[in-house]
Write an enzyme that holds these catalytic residues in place. Structure first.
Site, PDB file in Angstrom:
ATOM      1  CD  GLU A  94       2.994   7.252  11.213  1.00 32.51           C
ATOM      2  OE1 GLU A  94       3.632   6.879  12.184  1.00 32.51           O
ATOM      3  OE2 GLU A  94       3.497   7.481  10.093  1.00 32.51           O
ATOM      4  CB  CYS A 107       1.707  10.976   2.655  1.00 32.02           C
ATOM      5  SG  CYS A 107       2.426   9.335   2.763  1.00 32.02           S
ATOM      6  CB  CYS A 114       3.076  -3.016   6.481  1.00 31.12           C
ATOM      7  SG  CYS A 114       3.322  -3.461   4.747  1.00 31.12           S
ATOM      8  CB  CYS A 118      10.297  -2.743   3.589  1.00 28.94           C
ATOM      9  SG  CYS A 118       9.165  -3.184   2.273  1.00 28.94           S
ATOM     10  CB  CYS A 121       9.625   0.588   6.200  1.00 33.62           C
ATOM     11  SG  CYS A 121       7.932   1.062   6.533  1.00 33.62           S
ATOM     12  CB  CYS A 340       6.332   5.472   6.562  1.00 34.86           C
ATOM     13  SG  CYS A 340       5.035   4.274   6.522  1.00 34.86           S
TER      14      CYS A 340
HETATM   15  S1  SF4 Z   1       7.763   0.326   2.941  1.00 36.67           S
HETATM   16 FE1  SF4 Z   1       6.797  -0.162   4.911  1.00 36.67          FE
HETATM   17  S2  SF4 Z   1       4.639   0.211   4.631  1.00 36.67           S
HETATM   18 FE2  SF4 Z   1       5.556   0.105   2.583  1.00 36.67          FE
HETATM   19  S3  SF4 Z   1       5.329  -2.054   1.982  1.00 36.67           S
HETATM   20 FE3  SF4 Z   1       7.328  -1.895   2.975  1.00 36.67          FE
HETATM   21  S4  SF4 Z   1       6.945  -2.404   5.129  1.00 36.67           S
HETATM   22 FE4  SF4 Z   1       4.966  -1.965   4.182  1.00 36.67          FE
END
Ligand code: SF4
Length: 347
Positions: A94, A107, A114, A118, A121, A340
């Site tokens: 994205e 962005c 990833c 997190c 997210c 995101c």
């Molecule tokens: S916020 Fe999302 S994209 Fe960013 S490091 Fe954490 S898991 Fe990865």
């Protein structure tokens, strides 16, 4: 699909010159092709119209040009444009264009998925498939720049690496992409207008200092004590706040570039006065210019919610009273898949 041929954008200008010499072409041809690739952002050899048909054919036979394509575009009522990009191997990432009166901010993503998981997210719930190559990151920026020009007549003014992925775990490609984005024979943007945002990889923050980079750095803090931070960001187990504070100071000493914190406000998790006190304590230990307090964009898979407007306001007032340079960033694109990873996840 990408062929087995070598990606022509992975050749430096001297390497291209050598290739053109080896096929008996004049050296200026290499410069011409290099300009098509980076300055004019050609997405096929066919588009390089000042080259002969034979030469274009030869390039097609020898090289690949796996340009990133726009797959889906969502436009929000507030002007935010979210794009899903398709890579040569059909992976999706994205990019978002966020226009305001004074800025056109892009962005961008640095990885497909990833690995850092997190908890708040959407990308964190996707597996990390691979790193983006530097030419792919460059394409994202060039495509968002095109969107900015088409929608507002203005070029991109700022770039933030806050899309999918952890940029410092794709270090080489991110730095090489920024070299191309800032180069006069690329997009010619100032590095001061670029911010790389990290979830906190202390070793690589120090590496940025050693490499004397010229762009800005943001740390996604989101919780200001180790217990809470580890709860929502597993990377904090191996890169705790003390290590991150030391690394940020090291970075600043080496570069004097701007440092900022990102702090997403989660309802009843990190929005109390005690949380603000802990945030202030961290802020005082780093030469940070700014704390961006971000309104959370809830996602289906996470338990977090955004705090009430009054609570957010009180949090901001308390920071201001304690002389913290903080700004509340309202979430944009609420009517589209703005968080995101949400749009790419749909693919
Ligand atoms: S916020 Fe999302 S994209 Fe960013 S490091 Fe954490 S898991 Fe990865």
């Amino acid at each position: 699909m990408k062929s087995d041929n070598k990606n022509i954008r992975h050749l430096s200008l001297p390497a291209l010159q050598e290739y053109f010499g080896s096929i008996g072409e004049k050296p200026f041809r290499a410069k011409q092709v290099y300009e098509w690739l980076w300055l004019r952002h050609a997405d096929s050899f066919e588009a390089m119209t000042n080259l002969s048909k034979e030469l274009r054919q030869k390039l097609t036979e020898h090289f690949s040009l796996p340009a990133v394509k726009v797959d889906t575009v969502q436009q929000s009522n507030d002007g935010t444009i979210k794009s899903r990009f398709r890579l040569h191997d059909n992976h999706l990432v994205e990019g978002v264009l966020i226009p305001t009166d004074s800025r056109q901010t892009a962005c961008v993503s640095s990885q497909v998925g990833c690995s850092l998981s997190c908890k708040f997210c959407a990308t964190g719930y996707m597996e990390r498939k691979r790193n983006l190559d530097y030419d792919e990151i460059y394409d994202e920026v060039a495509l968002l720049n095109k969107q900015a020009l088409e929608s507002s007549g203005k070029k991109l003014s700022n770039i933030v690496f806050m899309g999918m992925g952890e940029p410092l775990l794709n270090y080489k490609n991110v730095l090489q992409a920024i070299e191309r984005i800032t180069s006069p024979d690329g997009l010619g943007m100032s590095p001061k207008r670029i911010t790389v945002s990290t979830a906190g990889v202390a070793k690589m923050i120090r590496q940025l200092g050693d490499d004397k980079v010229r762009f800005n750095l943001a740390l996604s803090l989101h919780a200001a004590n180790d217990k809470k931070r580890s709860e929502i960001m597993p990377i904090n187990d191996s890169n705790n706040l003390k290590e991150l504070i030391d690394a940020l100071n090291y970075f600043y000493k080496a570069t004097e570039n701007e440092i900022s914190f990102e702090y997403i406000l989660f309802k009843d998790f990190n929005d109390s006065k005690e949380d603000a006190d802990e945030l202030i304590k961290i802020y005082r230990q780093v030469p940070a210019d700014l704390v961006n307090i971000i309104e959370y964009n809830p996602i289906d898979m996470a338990r977090f919610q955004k705090p009430d407007a009054k609570k957010a306001e009180e949090f901001m007032e308390y920071l201001a009273k304690n002389r913290v340079n903080a700004r509340l960033r309202r979430s944009r694109g609420k009517d589209i898949d703005a968080a995101c990873g949400q749009l790419a996840n749909k693919g």
